[in-house]
Design a protein around this motif. Structure first.
Motif, short mmCIF file in Angstrom:
data_model
loop_
_atom_site.label_atom_id
_atom_site.label_comp_id
_atom_site.label_asym_id
_atom_site.label_seq_id
_atom_site.Cartn_x
_atom_site.Cartn_y
_atom_site.Cartn_z
N GLU A 408 47.54 55.78 91.26
CA GLU A 408 48.85 55.21 90.88
C GLU A 408 48.70 54.49 89.55
OE1 GLU A 408 52.37 54.13 90.33
OE2 GLU A 408 52.19 54.92 92.38
N ASP A 409 49.64 54.78 88.62
CA ASP A 409 49.53 54.19 87.29
C ASP A 409 50.33 52.92 87.13
OD1 ASP A 409 51.92 55.78 87.48
OD2 ASP A 409 52.13 55.61 85.30
N ASN A 410 51.31 52.65 88.00
CA ASN A 410 52.16 51.48 87.85
C ASN A 410 51.47 50.25 88.47
OD1 ASN A 410 54.42 49.56 89.01
ND2 ASN A 410 55.38 50.75 87.37
N PRO A 411 51.22 49.20 87.68
CA PRO A 411 50.48 48.03 88.19
C PRO A 411 51.14 47.38 89.40
CG PRO A 411 50.64 47.96 85.79
CD PRO A 411 51.54 49.06 86.24
N VAL A 412 52.48 47.27 89.38
CA VAL A 412 53.18 46.64 90.52
C VAL A 412 53.00 47.46 91.78
CG1 VAL A 412 55.44 45.96 91.41
CG2 VAL A 412 54.88 45.53 89.02
N ASN A 413 53.18 48.78 91.65
CA ASN A 413 53.01 49.64 92.82
C ASN A 413 51.56 49.66 93.30
OD1 ASN A 413 55.67 50.42 93.13
ND2 ASN A 413 55.49 52.10 91.66
N GLN A 414 50.63 49.51 92.38
CA GLN A 414 49.22 49.43 92.79
C GLN A 414 49.02 48.24 93.73
OE1 GLN A 414 46.92 49.18 89.19
NE2 GLN A 414 47.04 51.37 88.75
N ILE A 415 49.57 47.09 93.33
CA ILE A 415 49.40 45.87 94.13
C ILE A 415 50.09 46.02 95.48
CG2 ILE A 415 49.96 43.41 94.25
CD1 ILE A 415 49.76 43.39 91.16
N LYS A 418 48.62 48.99 97.76
CA LYS A 418 47.26 48.60 98.20
C LYS A 418 47.34 47.53 99.28
CE LYS A 418 42.80 47.12 96.29
NZ LYS A 418 42.57 45.90 97.06
N LEU A 430 41.39 52.01 93.90
CA LEU A 430 42.46 52.35 92.96
C LEU A 430 41.95 53.25 91.83
CD1 LEU A 430 44.25 48.90 92.54
CD2 LEU A 430 45.18 50.95 93.67
N GLN A 432 43.92 54.75 88.13
CA GLN A 432 45.18 54.66 87.39
C GLN A 432 45.70 56.00 86.86
OE1 GLN A 432 42.34 53.10 86.61
NE2 GLN A 432 41.93 53.10 84.40
#
Length: 524
Positions: A408-415, A418, A430, A432
């Protein structure tokens, strides 16, 4: 002189070998008769001469008639026949002919006028063909421009869907994470519920806009499946029940005697119709009842499902009843209108019913209520039961075990994603983009990969294709986790080698259900 004869006799003379006529004239005073003998040649000579004259006259008249007929043919028939042939050629669109008639009489004038008319018809037809060709080209250009505009619109909506769903996943995911945290105070829980409901309402608006656009573009197809009619109706009622004030509104389904247990049609579209129509009734009904009448019938040997949503809401004036089926249209357009909404619900229902080959009608009276009935063709299926996998509840999430690679490349969606995965007991690594994911896979093994579609450097589709090229990763479950929700996007994912599809914003219950299925499949 002879005695006793009178009258005329024809006698054959053997000496001269001729027929002769004897004419007797009696003399009364003497008893004798005078006889005069004449050969037939003498008697019939004048007749034969007259006969020859008549034959001569007849031959002359015949020759005259032949000459006259040929002259008349040349003078009248041939020109007229030539004009007839010319008219036939014109009727067939053949203008390569000539009428060679000379003369100053009426036939000649008619022939020249005909040739002038032929030239004019030819010129007019040529001009008409030119205009038709020109307008056909204009129409083709207009169709191409409209198709280009439609493609631009589809691409725009697809991009907007992705761009809006991506932050929506962060918002809803964060709110759901907060909900799963420890106990909240009354006000905190109230604020959290408002945030979740507002986000879900915004997502519903986005989905309706995309559905309208896809239906208008003709990109949607009916997907027939056999399912439980009662199960689908009860599922929708259960989902919408929290929105009904049961103290003032009676809310139930009324089943007709002919309602079948199992039917074959598009289940998703049917439930979408029910959600929109019942949701509309809930929004405009403050007291009384909301009944869903379900029954079946047949027309021209085709089974039909008839569903009527009846309410005692505010009703609609007869002059506004057709207006409510238009996109983005509502009865009250004023800024101070009491009821919200985009005006897409009934328009979407009308297009879905049309897609399913049915019809929809509205009966309403102000202050008394509304009945909306739709009828769609179905096939009645005979089954004992259909196994439906249970969906886990958000408040009782299962505990899962496994190593997950989240690409996943979107930082918000990563958080957010996860945190959701770790909440149910999964270990998450993760990556990116696709290139990083491939590098990580070479270093260690995973039980499952969650793959986004749109990423920099190497997108999810290409990364999945490269994964499937490696024998050691052939059985590694790869699940699409993306905001691209078009049917074509799903098909692209499966063609690239992905095993399943999860749309953003992520529903935590659905995410857990799919992950548990594939993790069990991986272990077995």
């Amino acid at each position: 002189m002879l005695a006793g004869y009178s009258g005329i006799r024809e006698v054959y003379d053997p000496i001269s070998e001729q027929q002769k006529h004897y004419f007797y004239s009696p003399i009364p005073s003497t008893g004798y008769a005078i006889a005069v003998v004449l050969p037939n040649e003498v008697i019939f000579a004048p007749v034969k001469a007259l006969q020859m004259q008549l034959w001569g006259i007849l031959c002359i008249l015949s020759l005259a008639l032949i000459f006259l007929s040929r002259w008349l043919s040349t003078r009248f028939y041939q020109p007229i026949n030539s004009l007839i042939n010319a008219a036939t050629c014109i009727s067939k669109g053949n203008y390569d002919f000539k009428v060679n008639i000379k003369g100053k009489d009426e036939i000649g004038q008619l022939s020249r006028a005909f040739m002038v008319m032929k030239d004019q018809v030819f010129l007019r037809n040529a001009e008409l063909e030119r205009r038709v060709d020109s307008r056909t080209k204009d129409l083709q250009n207009a169709i191409e421009q409209a198709q280009d505009a439609l493609n631009v619109k589809s691409r725009f909506l697809a991009n907007m869907s992705h761009e809006i769903r991506t932050p929506m996943n962060g918002i809803l995911g964060t709110l759901n994470l907060l909900k799963l945290e420890g106990p909240l105070s009354g006000k905190q829980q109230e604020y959290l519920d408002i945030g979740i409901k507002s986000s879900e309402h915004l997502l519903e608006i986005i989905n309706n806009i995309l559905n309208i656009a896809k239906l208008e573009a003709g990109n949607e197809k009916v997907e027939y499946t056999v399912f439980s009619l009662k199960g689908s109706v009860e599922h929708v009622i259960k989902m919408l029940s929290p929105m009904v004030d049961k103290e003032y509104i009676q809310f139930k389904a009324c089943w007709g005697e002919g309602a079948p247990d199992f039917i074959e049609t598009d289940k998703t579209r049917l439930e979408q119709l029910l959600v929109n129509l019942i949701g509309n009734s809930i929004k405009f009904t403050e007291s009384g009842h909301i009944f869903i009448h379900i029954d079946t019938g047949s027309r021209e040997n085709v089974s039909e499902l008839s569903i009527c949503v009846e309410d005692t809401g505010i009703g609609i004036d007869s002059g506004d009843q057709q207006k409510v089926f238009e996109p983005f249209s509502q009865v009250d357009e004023s800024h101070s209108r009491q009821f919200g909404g985009t005006g897409l619900g009934l328009s979407l229902c009308k297009q879905i019913v049309s897609l399913l080959g049915g019809n929809i009608k509205l009966e309403s009276e102000p202050s008394k209520g509304t009945k909306i009935t739709f009828t769609i063709p179905i096939r009645v299926a005979v089954l004992e039961s259909i196994e439906t996998p249970p969906e886990p509840l958000e408040n009782s999430l299962p505990k899962l075990n496994g190593d997950i690679l989240l690409v996943e490349d979107n930082p918000v969606n990563q958080i957010v994603i996860k945190a959701l995965l770790e909440k149910v007991g999964l270990q998450v690594v993760l990556a990116q983009d696709g290139e990083v994911a491939l590098d990580i896979l070479k270093q260690r093994s995973f039980d499952l990969v969650l793959m986004d579609m749109q990423m920099p450097k190497l997108d999810g589709l290409e990364a999945t294709k490269l994964i499937r090229q490696q024998p050691k990763w052939q059985n590694l479950p790869v699940i699409a986790l993306t905001a691209n929700t078009q049917k074509s996007d799903m098909e692209s994912c499966f063609q690239a080698g992905m095993d399943d599809f999860i749309a953003k914003p992520v529903e935590i219950a659905k995410l857990c259900h799919i992950l548990s299925r594939w993790l069990v499949h991986k272990r077995t």
